[in-house]
Write a protein that holds these residues in place. Structure first.
Motif, PDB file in Angstrom:
ATOM      1  N   GLU A 120      -7.801   8.072   1.215  1.00 38.34           N
ATOM      2  CA  GLU A 120      -7.047   6.964   1.813  1.00 38.34           C
ATOM      3  C   GLU A 120      -5.577   7.306   1.974  1.00 38.34           C
ATOM      4  O   GLU A 120      -4.947   6.945   2.967  1.00 38.34           O
ATOM      5  CB  GLU A 120      -7.185   5.705   0.928  1.00 38.34           C
ATOM      6  CG  GLU A 120      -6.619   4.420   1.546  1.00 38.34           C
ATOM      7  CD  GLU A 120      -5.121   4.204   1.346  1.00 38.34           C
ATOM      8  OE1 GLU A 120      -4.529   3.418   2.091  1.00 38.34           O
ATOM      9  OE2 GLU A 120      -4.533   4.844   0.450  1.00 38.34           O
ATOM     10  N   ASP A 121      -5.016   7.976   0.967  1.00 35.76           N
ATOM     11  CA  ASP A 121      -3.548   8.009   0.863  1.00 35.76           C
ATOM     12  C   ASP A 121      -2.905   9.353   1.217  1.00 35.76           C
ATOM     13  O   ASP A 121      -1.763   9.605   0.842  1.00 35.76           O
ATOM     14  CB  ASP A 121      -3.131   7.569  -0.550  1.00 35.76           C
ATOM     15  CG  ASP A 121      -1.983   6.562  -0.522  1.00 35.76           C
ATOM     16  OD1 ASP A 121      -1.379   6.383   0.557  1.00 35.76           O
ATOM     17  OD2 ASP A 121      -1.699   5.965  -1.577  1.00 35.76           O
ATOM     18  N   ASP A 162      -6.528  -3.313  -3.076  1.00 37.77           N
ATOM     19  CA  ASP A 162      -5.568  -2.204  -3.011  1.00 37.77           C
ATOM     20  C   ASP A 162      -4.292  -2.622  -3.743  1.00 37.77           C
ATOM     21  O   ASP A 162      -3.592  -3.537  -3.296  1.00 37.77           O
ATOM     22  CB  ASP A 162      -5.280  -1.859  -1.540  1.00 37.77           C
ATOM     23  CG  ASP A 162      -4.588  -0.512  -1.400  1.00 37.77           C
ATOM     24  OD1 ASP A 162      -4.376   0.180  -2.412  1.00 37.77           O
ATOM     25  OD2 ASP A 162      -4.257  -0.144  -0.243  1.00 37.77           O
ATOM     26  N   MET A 163      -4.039  -1.964  -4.850  1.00 36.53           N
ATOM     27  CA  MET A 163      -2.868  -2.261  -5.672  1.00 36.53           C
ATOM     28  C   MET A 163      -2.970  -3.679  -6.246  1.00 36.53           C
ATOM     29  O   MET A 163      -2.229  -4.585  -5.890  1.00 36.53           O
ATOM     30  CB  MET A 163      -1.585  -2.050  -4.865  1.00 36.53           C
ATOM     31  CG  MET A 163      -1.496  -0.597  -4.379  1.00 36.53           C
ATOM     32  SD  MET A 163       0.010  -0.160  -3.548  1.00 36.53           S
ATOM     33  CE  MET A 163      -0.359  -0.729  -1.892  1.00 36.53           C
ATOM     34  N   TRP A 183       5.862   1.552  -5.750  1.00 40.02           N
ATOM     35  CA  TRP A 183       4.969   2.063  -4.697  1.00 40.02           C
ATOM     36  C   TRP A 183       5.362   3.474  -4.243  1.00 40.02           C
ATOM     37  O   TRP A 183       6.502   3.710  -3.860  1.00 40.02           O
ATOM     38  CB  TRP A 183       4.972   1.115  -3.496  1.00 40.02           C
ATOM     39  CG  TRP A 183       4.015   1.491  -2.401  1.00 40.02           C
ATOM     40  CD1 TRP A 183       2.652   1.615  -2.495  1.00 40.02           C
ATOM     41  CD2 TRP A 183       4.343   1.783  -1.035  1.00 40.02           C
ATOM     42  NE1 TRP A 183       2.133   1.960  -1.271  1.00 40.02           N
ATOM     43  CE2 TRP A 183       3.132   2.063  -0.363  1.00 40.02           C
ATOM     44  CE3 TRP A 183       5.553   1.820  -0.325  1.00 40.02           C
ATOM     45  CZ2 TRP A 183       3.084   2.387   0.999  1.00 40.02           C
ATOM     46  CZ3 TRP A 183       5.500   2.144   1.025  1.00 40.02           C
ATOM     47  CH2 TRP A 183       4.283   2.423   1.680  1.00 40.02           C
ATOM     48  N   HIS A 184       4.419   4.383  -4.331  1.00 39.95           N
ATOM     49  CA  HIS A 184       4.603   5.787  -3.924  1.00 39.95           C
ATOM     50  C   HIS A 184       5.775   6.455  -4.643  1.00 39.95           C
ATOM     51  O   HIS A 184       6.470   7.293  -4.070  1.00 39.95           O
ATOM     52  CB  HIS A 184       4.721   5.921  -2.388  1.00 39.95           C
ATOM     53  CG  HIS A 184       3.444   5.599  -1.684  1.00 39.95           C
ATOM     54  ND1 HIS A 184       3.313   5.629  -0.306  1.00 39.95           N
ATOM     55  CD2 HIS A 184       2.215   5.227  -2.159  1.00 39.95           C
ATOM     56  CE1 HIS A 184       2.065   5.300   0.027  1.00 39.95           C
ATOM     57  NE2 HIS A 184       1.387   5.052  -1.078  1.00 39.95           N
ATOM     58  N   THR A 213      -2.067  -1.615   7.985  1.00 37.87           N
ATOM     59  CA  THR A 213      -3.200  -0.734   8.301  1.00 37.87           C
ATOM     60  C   THR A 213      -3.682  -0.068   7.020  1.00 37.87           C
ATOM     61  O   THR A 213      -3.039   0.826   6.486  1.00 37.87           O
ATOM     62  CB  THR A 213      -2.826   0.293   9.387  1.00 37.87           C
ATOM     63  OG1 THR A 213      -2.405  -0.441  10.539  1.00 37.87           O
ATOM     64  CG2 THR A 213      -4.026   1.145   9.750  1.00 37.87           C
ATOM     65  N   ASP A 254      -1.873   2.186  -7.369  1.00 40.94           N
ATOM     66  CA  ASP A 254      -2.297   2.609  -6.030  1.00 40.94           C
ATOM     67  C   ASP A 254      -3.488   3.552  -6.120  1.00 40.94           C
ATOM     68  O   ASP A 254      -3.355   4.772  -6.086  1.00 40.94           O
ATOM     69  CB  ASP A 254      -1.124   3.279  -5.307  1.00 40.94           C
ATOM     70  CG  ASP A 254      -1.382   3.444  -3.811  1.00 40.94           C
ATOM     71  OD1 ASP A 254      -2.498   3.148  -3.361  1.00 40.94           O
ATOM     72  OD2 ASP A 254      -0.439   3.881  -3.118  1.00 40.94           O
TER      73      ASP A 254
HETATM   74  C1  AHN Z   1       0.438   2.349   5.408  1.00 42.18           C
HETATM   75  O1  AHN Z   1       1.377   2.631   4.722  1.00 42.18           O
HETATM   76  C2  AHN Z   1       0.318   2.739   6.854  1.00 42.18           C
HETATM   77  N1  AHN Z   1      -0.588   1.657   4.954  1.00 42.18           N
HETATM   78  C3  AHN Z   1      -0.662   1.289   3.573  1.00 42.18           C
HETATM   79  C4  AHN Z   1      -1.925   1.779   3.061  1.00 42.18           C
HETATM   80  C5  AHN Z   1      -1.780   2.176   1.646  1.00 42.18           C
HETATM   81  C6  AHN Z   1      -1.080   3.210   1.157  1.00 42.18           C
HETATM   82  N2  AHN Z   1      -2.348   1.576   0.654  1.00 42.18           N
HETATM   83  C7  AHN Z   1      -2.029   2.198  -0.432  1.00 42.18           C
HETATM   84  N3  AHN Z   1      -1.246   3.191  -0.156  1.00 42.18           N
END
Ligand code: AHN
Ligand code: ZN
Length: 337
Positions: free
Chosen positions: A186-187, A223-224, A304-305, A271, A154
């Motif tokens: 972005e994040d 992205d990713m 993710w995250h 988004t 990410d």
């Molecule tokens: C949301 O979670 C609103 N959008 C994903 C955007 C994102 C987060 N891309 C990477 N991390």
């Protein structure tokens, strides 16, 4: 002549007797990348310079070596400096857009969007995007939800693919103008809140284009794009604003044998940076993003995250699929579409 023939026979006999062991074939660092899972020699189908997943992987390692790239931290500044210097090796036309944006937390974030132009005077252009910042907290991590993550996937993966493409654009002038834009901020968004709390760098860039009158025919956001077994489905905003680009990229990926990554399946809008590029800058832009609602309850990978988003989840095969697809899209464009 007779003597020569005898020597040849002797040499042949020695080889046949195996008096010397046959040397092992030389193992290339990236030889496993020559074939994709379909057994098709991918890079020979298109005509583009060879995308090195090894180089892209090294660029992920480099970014991760700065630690989390959270705005207003030392690691963030150092990584930004590295990215600017790296791109300056490949083109003199690097534009750094520095600004301060306000996060949903009220914090003022010092951010930099980094833009590198190739063939800057060509009016026929495409633009490639990724975000280089990382999320300030691993809020989907059960054990450590407050700790920052390394963002190998990410953040770093998309940037790394674009850095490798920058190297190749420098070595082999593309048939049209190409811009690479690395978004910041972005994040730093509110997970339960408004989507506009994300993508602060992309929003700023789209409202304040750093090149007067800037326009590109289309854009591609990464992205990713580095995790093992990534699944790139056709995302809703991409289909709404740039369906022909989705078609072009997914068809190219399938022609190259990467259909196991580029899935012919439509998914709901996400988004992400491309939403703001589409709606504010009005450049038709797609998102190549690892998301499939079939894999788990969120759709993004399990890492993710979370703190699992580190170098161990990165697979060169995925980088190879994405990088090779993009290179073939770029180098099959005509100079005057
Ligand atoms: C949301 O979670 C609103 N959008 C994903 C955007 C994102 C987060 N891309 C990477 N991390
Ligand atoms: Zn994220």
């Amino acid at each position: 002549m007779k003597k020569f023939f005898a020597i040849i026979c002797l040499a042949g006999l020695l080889l046949a007797c195996g008096s010397k062991p046959t040397p092992e074939p030389i193992k290339l660092a990236n030889d496993t990348l020559q074939n994709n899972q379909s057994g098709i020699i991918a890079h020979e189908i298109g005509n583009a310079p060879f995308f090195s997943a090894d180089s892209a992987f090294a660029m992920i390692e480099k970014q991760v070596s700065f630690g989390p790239r959270v705005p207003n931290t030392k690691g963030h500044v150092a990584c930004g400096d590295f990215l600017i210097n790296r791109l300056k090796k490949f083109t003199p036309d690097v534009i750094v857009q520095s600004t301060t944006v306000i996060a949903y937390t009220g914090e003022a974030l010092r951010i930099r969007n980094i833009m590198a132009q190739f063939n800057k005077n060509n009016t026929h252009r495409i633009v490639l995007f990724a975000h280089w910042d990382t999320r300030p907290f691993a809020d989907r991590d059960k054990e450590n939800p407050k700790q920052p993550l390394l963002g190998a996937d990410d953040g770093a993966s998309g940037v790394a693919v674009l850095l490798e493409i920058a190297r190749l654009l420098h070595l082999n002038s593309p048939p049209l103008g190409v811009d690479i834009v690395l978004f910041d901020g972005e994040d730093y968004g509110d997970a339960g809140g408004k989507p506009e709390t994300y993508c602060l760098g992309a929003q700023y860039w789209s409202r304040n284009l750093p090149v007067p009158g800037y326009y590109a025919k289309y854009g591609i956001l990464l992205d990713m794009v580095g995790a093992a077994n990534a699944r790139f489905c056709q995302e809703g905003w991409s289909l709404k604003y740039a369906s022909s680009v989705v078609e072009k990229v997914w068809n190219m990926a399938h022609a190259l044998g990467f259909g196991n990554y580029f899935i012919m399946k439509q998914i709901d809008p996400i988004t992400d940076d491309h939403y703001f590029v589409n709606t504010i800058a009005r450049i038709p832009t797609i998102d190549i993003i690892n998301f499939d609602p079939a894999v788990n309850s969120v759709g993004f990978g399990d890492h993710w995250h979370t703190l699992k988003d580190n170098i161990s989840i990165i697979d060169k095969q995925t980088l190879h699929a994405v990088g090779t697809t993009l290179m073939n899209v770029i180098y099959t464009e005509s100079s005057n579409f």
